[in-house]
Design an enzyme around this catalytic site. Structure first.
Site, mmCIF file in Angstrom:
data_model
loop_
_atom_site.group_PDB
_atom_site.id
_atom_site.type_symbol
_atom_site.label_atom_id
_atom_site.label_comp_id
_atom_site.label_asym_id
_atom_site.label_seq_id
_atom_site.Cartn_x
_atom_site.Cartn_y
_atom_site.Cartn_z
ATOM 1 N N ASP A 226 0.978 -1.189 0.042
ATOM 2 C CA ASP A 226 -0.017 0.065 -0.052
ATOM 3 C C ASP A 226 0.965 1.247 -0.079
ATOM 4 O O ASP A 226 2.250 0.941 0.350
ATOM 5 C CB ASP A 226 -1.022 0.128 1.072
ATOM 6 C CG ASP A 226 -2.064 0.879 0.935
ATOM 7 O OD1 ASP A 226 -2.141 1.750 0.054
ATOM 8 O OD2 ASP A 226 -3.104 0.652 1.631
HETATM 9 C C1 BGC Z 1 -5.050 3.113 -0.068
HETATM 10 C C2 BGC Z 1 -5.039 2.110 -1.256
HETATM 11 C C3 BGC Z 1 -4.787 2.764 -2.693
HETATM 12 C C4 BGC Z 1 -3.720 3.622 -2.300
HETATM 13 C C5 BGC Z 1 -3.323 4.348 -3.867
HETATM 14 C C6 BGC Z 1 -3.914 4.246 -0.248
HETATM 15 O O1 BGC Z 1 -4.103 5.378 0.865
HETATM 16 O O2 BGC Z 1 -5.081 2.520 1.304
HETATM 17 O O3 BGC Z 1 -6.310 1.430 -1.246
HETATM 18 O O4 BGC Z 1 -4.723 2.113 -3.628
HETATM 19 O O5 BGC Z 1 -3.746 4.508 -1.330
HETATM 20 O O6 BGC Z 1 -4.140 5.618 -3.946
#
Ligand code: BGC
Length: 813
Positions: A226
Site C-alpha cells: 500500500d
Molecule cells: C489506499 C489504497 C490505494 C492507495 C493508492 C492508499 O491510501 O489505502 O487502497 O490504492 O492509497 O491511492
C-alpha cells in the site's frame, strides 16, 4: 518460495542496482521501464469504483460506478464480472495496466470508515464477487489487485495498528475472500496493507505473503505495498513483498542494494521479485506487443455508460420495509421530497477511491424526470460538521470555461510557476509536479454562483487568507495526525458566512502559504487544497417547519437521509451509527404529518433508524454512483425492481454488534470475537437481535418456499446441495436470492453462508432451484496440524432470506 514462472530474460546480465530500481515505483502511480528487459513503464490506478487515473486529484473525467456495497447487494456474479469489464475498458482508454481493486477486507465492525469500499461482512460472498470482478477485468488484459492483505478492517491508527488475530480466524474469515479470489480467478496482483498482523508489518509478513499466498495457495502474481506502507528493506524484501509503492523514493533503493551486498537478502530473492514484475508486465502487455485500447469505447457520459450505471445501481438498492405496499410509488403521486441528500445526493465515498465523474445525478433530478408533477422539494437540515469541497456547479473560473477555480503556483519571489484551471475545486501541489523551482504559495481565484447566505472557505494544510464580498478571513489550517493520509485525506480548514446580494457572480480570491520544513505536522511543500462553498443551512426549526408544511400537502413524502464523506471515507472511522445532525428529527417531523412516508437512506453502511416504526417504507440506496438519482427514482417508481439484499448486518443500537470498537489499545486491535462477526455472532446470541440481518431485502415480490430437499452425495467437497420450489405470489416479476446457510453441530463453529442462487420468476409462476454448498465453507482450520480439516456434515442447513426470515430448516442428523 514457490517457483515463479521463468521469464525468458536472463537476469544475471542486469546489474543489481538496475534490478532494485525496478522494484520501487517511478512516481505516484507509475513504474520504471527497462529497455534491456523490453519492459515499458506500467501504470496503476485506483480503484474500486472508477479508474481515476494517474493523478491524486484532478484526473480525467471517468465513469463513477456505484460503491462496493451497492454492487455486492445484488448478489450477482455476472454483475460483478460486468463491473470488472467496464473498469478494464476505462483503464485501457487511459493506458492503465493495473486497477487497484477490488477491496475485499470484511465488514468487521460497522464503525469502519472504509467499509463502503469493501463488499460485505461475509467471506464467501466477498470472495466470489471478487473472483467475478477479477475475471471480467483480466479477460480484457488489465490486471486486478486484491487489497488490502490482511486484517485491515478499520482506519484508526491505520499506519501503525497491529491487528491481533488467531490463525484459525485469519484463515476461516479474513484470508478466505483472498483465497477464494486467488483460486477462482488468479488475480495478477495483491496489495499488502498498512497495518501490522500480530505485530509484524503486513509488508514484511513472510507467513501471509510467502507461506500462505505462495506456498499454500500456489499463487504466482505480484505483491505491491500500500502507498507508503513499506518501512524496511531486508525484512520486506525477504518477507515476500515484490514492489514498493509509490516512488521514486522509498525504503528500498540503495538500502536494498546494500542488504544484498551484505548477504542479508539473497540476490536470487531480488530476481524473484523482478521475475514477478516481468510476469505482470507480460500479462498486462507492458512487454511484447502493447495492448491496444478498442477504438469505440463508450465515454463516461455516453448512453451506454448511463444505462449500465443506472442498472447496476438499481439492482443493488434494497427495500428494508414496505408496509401496505406503499412502494412502488405512482408517477401521478403528489410527492414531497425532503432532505439535503435529495438535493446533494452522495454518490461516492471519500479517499483514494474518489473519481472525477461527468455528473452526479441527484434524487431531485431523478424524480423530476419521472413524476407527472413536482416533486415539491425541501432542502434539509445540516448533515456535516466540517466544510466540504464546493460542487462543480457552484463555482466557475473568472472569465468562464468549464473550470471551477484558477490556482497560480508561486515561487519564493512571488513569480508564477504554473497556472492551473481545475474542473473540480481542488488541486494537489508538490506531488508529481514538474516545477522549475519549489512552490511556496498559491494565489487562488473563483466566481461564486450562489446568492443569499453562503458558507465559503479553503481546505488543506497551509496558511489561508480569503476575501469574498468585502469579508476577509485568515487562518492556519493544520493536522495533528501522523503519516500519509492525514494531510491528504482529512483536510483541515475553515469557512465563514457571507451574505451575497444582487447579481453574481461574486469574486472570491485569496492566498495560501504552504508549509516548509520548519513547520510541524505535514510534508513540506506538499498540499491538497480545496475551495469550500455551499448554501448556508437554515436553522433546524425553520427546516422542520417547511418540511411539515410540504408533508401535509402531499400524498407521499420521501425523506432522504444519510451519511457523508465525513463518515464514509478512507483514513477515518465512525464513532456512532447515528445519522449526523438533526436528520432523525426531520424524519419524525415529516412522518408525524405526511399521509405516507418513505425514507431513502443514502449511506453505504449501517445507520440507526430510531424512527423505523413511524414510517411506511425504507429504501437503502448506498452510494449509487454517477446515475444515482436516476437509479433511486426508477426503483421508487418500480420501473426497475430494487432487488438488493443487505451485505452487512444492521445493529439496532450503537454497540449492538459482536465486534464494535475500532480503537486500538496500546497499538493493538484485538479481533477477540474470533469468527463471530456480523450475522454469525447475532445468530449465536453473542449480540442482541439486529435491526436487519445481512441477506435481508424485500424487493417487490412475495415468495413461498416449498418442498425443500437436501442431497448429500458422499462426504467430500461439493457434497451438499439443496433444491427448493419458489413461488412468486406477488403481482410482478421479481428476483429472489435464495441463501443457503449451514449451522454445524460443533459449538465453536458459527453459522455461515455456504451458497446462494438467484432466480427471476414471473408473477404467479414457480421455479425449482438448486443451491450448492461451497465446500470451502465446510472446512475448519486445524491450528495444531497447520492444515484444513473437512468438517462432518452435521447440524442444520437453512434456506433463508437473511437469518431473520428462515424459510426452511433441514436437519443433517
Ligand atoms: C489506499 C489504497 C490505494 C492507495 C493508492 C492508499 O491510501 O489505502 O487502497 O490504492 O492509497 O491511492
Amino acid at each position: 518460495m514457490n517457483d515463479v514462472p521463468q521469464s525468458p530474460v536472463e537476469l544475471s546480465t542486469v546489474p543489481l542496482a538496475e534490478k532494485v530500481r525496478l522494484l520501487t515505483g517511478a512516481s505516484t502511480f507509475t513504474l520504471h521501464g527497462h529497455d534491456g528487459l523490453g519492459l515499458r513503464p506500467m501504470a496503476f490506478s485506483d480503484g474500486p469504483t472508477g479508474v481515476r487515473g494517474l493523478q491524486f486529484s484532478g484526473g480525467p473525467e471517468v465513469t463513477l460506478l456505484p460503491n462496493a456495497t451497492v454492487l455486492a447487494s445484488s448478489w450477482d456474479e455476472d454483475a460483478a464480472e460486468e463491473v470488472g469489464r467496464i473498469l478494464a475498458e476505462e483503464a485501457l482508454a487511459q493506458g492503465v495496466h493495473v486497477v487497484l481493486g477490488p477491496t475485499i477486507n470484511l465488514h468487521r465492525s460497522p464503525l469502519g470508515g472504509r467499509l463502503f469500499e469493501a463488499y460485505s461482512e461475509d467471506p464467501l460472498l466477498s470472495g466470489r464477487l471478487a473472483a467475478a470482478y477479477v475475471r471480467g477485468m483480466q479477460a480484457a488484459g488489465v490486471g486486478a489487485c486484491l487489497k488490502h492483505l490482511v486484517a485491515n478492517e478499520s482506519e484508526t491508527q491505520r499506519n501503525t495498528v497491529s491487528s491481533v488475530v488467531d490463525e484459525a480466524t485469519l484463515r476461516e474469515i479474513y484470508l478466505l475472500p483472498f483465497e477464494i479470489a486467488v483460486a477462482d480467478a488468479d488475480p495478477w496482483s495483491v496489495m499488502s496493507a498498512y497495518n501490522r498482523v500480530n505485530g509484524i508489518p503486513a509488508t514484511e509478513q513472510h507467513h501471509v505473503q510467502v507461506e500462505v499466498l505462495r506456498d499454500d495457495w500456489g499463487w504466482t502474481g505480484l505483491v505491491m505495498s500500500d502507498w507508503f506502507a513499506t518501512t524496511s528493506a531486508a525484512p520486506a524484501a525477504n518477507g515476500g513483498l515484490d514492489l514498493v509503492m509509490p516512488g521514486p523514493d522509498g525504503p528500498w533503493g540503495d538500502a536494498l542494494v546494500r542488504a544484498v551486498e551484505s548477504g542479508e537478502v539473497a540476490e536470487s530473492t531480488v530476481d524473484e521479485h523482478v521475475r514477478r514484475l516481468l510476469l505482470l508486465a507480460d500479462r498486462v502487455g507492458a512487454r511484447g506487443a502493447p495492448r491496444e485500447a478498442p477504438a469505440d469505447l463508450p465515454t463516461p457520459d455516453s448512453t451506454v455508460r448511463r444505462e449500465q450505471m443506472t442498472r447496476l445501481a438499481a439492482a443493488g438498492l434494497t427495500v428494508l420495509t414496505n408496509r401496505g405496499g406503499v412502494l412502488p410509488l405512482r408517477s401521478t403521486d403528489a410527492v414531497a421530497l425532503v432532505g439535503r441528500h435529495a438535493v446533494e445526493t452522495i454518490c461516492m465515498g471519500g479517499g483514494s477511491s474518489k473519481v472525477n465523474p461527468p455528473h452526479q445525478v441527484s434524487i431531485v433530478e431523478g424524480l423530476r424526470t419521472r413524476l407527472a408533477s413536482g416533486p415539491a422539494v425541501v432542502d434539509g437540515v445540516a448533515v456535516r460538521r466540517r466544510p466540504t469541497m464546493a460542487r462543480q456547479d457552484v463555482l466557475c473560473a473568472p472569465g468562464g470555461s468549464d473550470a471551477s477555480v484558477v490556482w497560480e503556483l508561486l515561487d519564493a519571489d512571488g513569480e508564477v510557476l504554473e497556472t492551473r484551471r481545475t474542473e473540480e475545486a481542488e488541486t494537489v501541489v508538490g506531488w508529481d509536479d514538474d516545477l522549475p523551482r519549489p512552490c511556496v504559495g498559491i494565489r487562488v481565484r473563483a466566481e461564486v454562483l450562489l446568492d443569499g447566505g453562503v458558507e465559503v472557505g479553503g481546505l488543506g494544510v497551509g496558511d489561508w487568507t480569503l476575501r469574498l464580498a468585502g469579508e476577509e478571513r485568515s487562518y492556519a489550517a493544520r493536522v495533528d495526525g501522523d503519516g500519509f493520509g492525514e494531510e491528504m485525506l482529512k483536510l483541515p480548514g475553515e469557512t465563514f458566512r457571507v451574505d451575497l446580494r444582487g447579481e453574481g457572480p461574486h469574486h472570491l480570491e485569496g492566498t495560501v502559504r504552504l508549509l516548509d520544513a520548519d513547520d510541524q505536522g505535514a510534508m513540506a511543500g506538499v498540499a491538497r487544497l480545496q475551495i469550500a462553498a455551499t448554501t448556508a443551512v437554515r436553522p433546524t426549526e425553520d427546516v422542520l417547519e417547511e418540511a411539515r408544511r410540504a408533508a401535509r400537502a402531499c400524498e407521499v413524502a420521501v425523506v432522504v437521509v444519510g451519511l457523508t464523506e465525513e463518515q464514509e471515507t478512507e483514513a477515518v472511522d465512525k464513532s456512532t451509527l447515528a445519522l449526523p445532525g438533526d436528520q432523525d428529527d426531520l424524519v419524525r417531523a415529516v412522518a408525524a404529518v405526511a399521509p405516507r412516508t418513505v425514507v431513502v437512506v443514502n449511506a453505504a453502511t449501517p445507520v440507526l433508524m430510531p424512527w423505523l416504526d413511524e414510517v411506511d417504507a425504507v429504501l437503502w440506496a448506498g452510494l449509487p454512483g454517477q446515475e444515482g438519482g436516476h437509479a433511486v427514482a426508477a426503483a421508487l417508481l418500480g420501473e426497475v425492481e430494487p432487488a438488493g439484499r443487505l451485505v452487512t448486518t444492521f445493529p439496532r443500537a450503537d454497540g449492538g454488534s459482536v465486534a464494535w470498537s475500532v480503537t486500538p489499545v496500546d497499538g493493538e486491535l484485538t479481533y477477540d470475537e474470533g469468527p463471530w462477526i456480523g450475522y454469525r455472532g447475532h445468530w449465536a446470541g453473542r449480540a442482541p437481535k439486529p435491526l436487519f440481518w445481512a441477506g435481508h431485502g424485500l424487493g417487490y415480490g412475495a415468495w413461498e418456499y416449498a418442498d425443500a430437499e437436501v442431497t448429500i452425495d458422499g462426504t467430500g467437497p461439493g457434497a451438499l446441495d439443496v433444491a427448493v420450489t419458489l413461488r412468486n405470489l406477488g403481482e410482478r416479476e421479481s428476483r429472489e436470492v435464495v441463501q443457503l446457510y449451514w449451522d454445524p453441530a460443533a459449538d465453536d463453529q458459527p453459522v455461515r453462508l455456504v451458497g446462494w442462487t438467484a432466480a427471476t420468476v414471473d408473477s404467479g409462476a414457480e421455479r425449482r432451484v438448486r443451491v450448492c454448498a461451497d465446500a470451502r465453507m465446510m472446512r475448519r482450520w486445524d491450528t495444531a496440524a497447520g492444515r484444513w480439516e473437512q468438517m462432518p456434515l452435521d447440524g442444520t442447513v437453512l434456506l433463508a432470506r437473511g437469518l431473520g426470515d428462515v424459510r426452511a430448516r433441514l436437519d443433517l442428523g
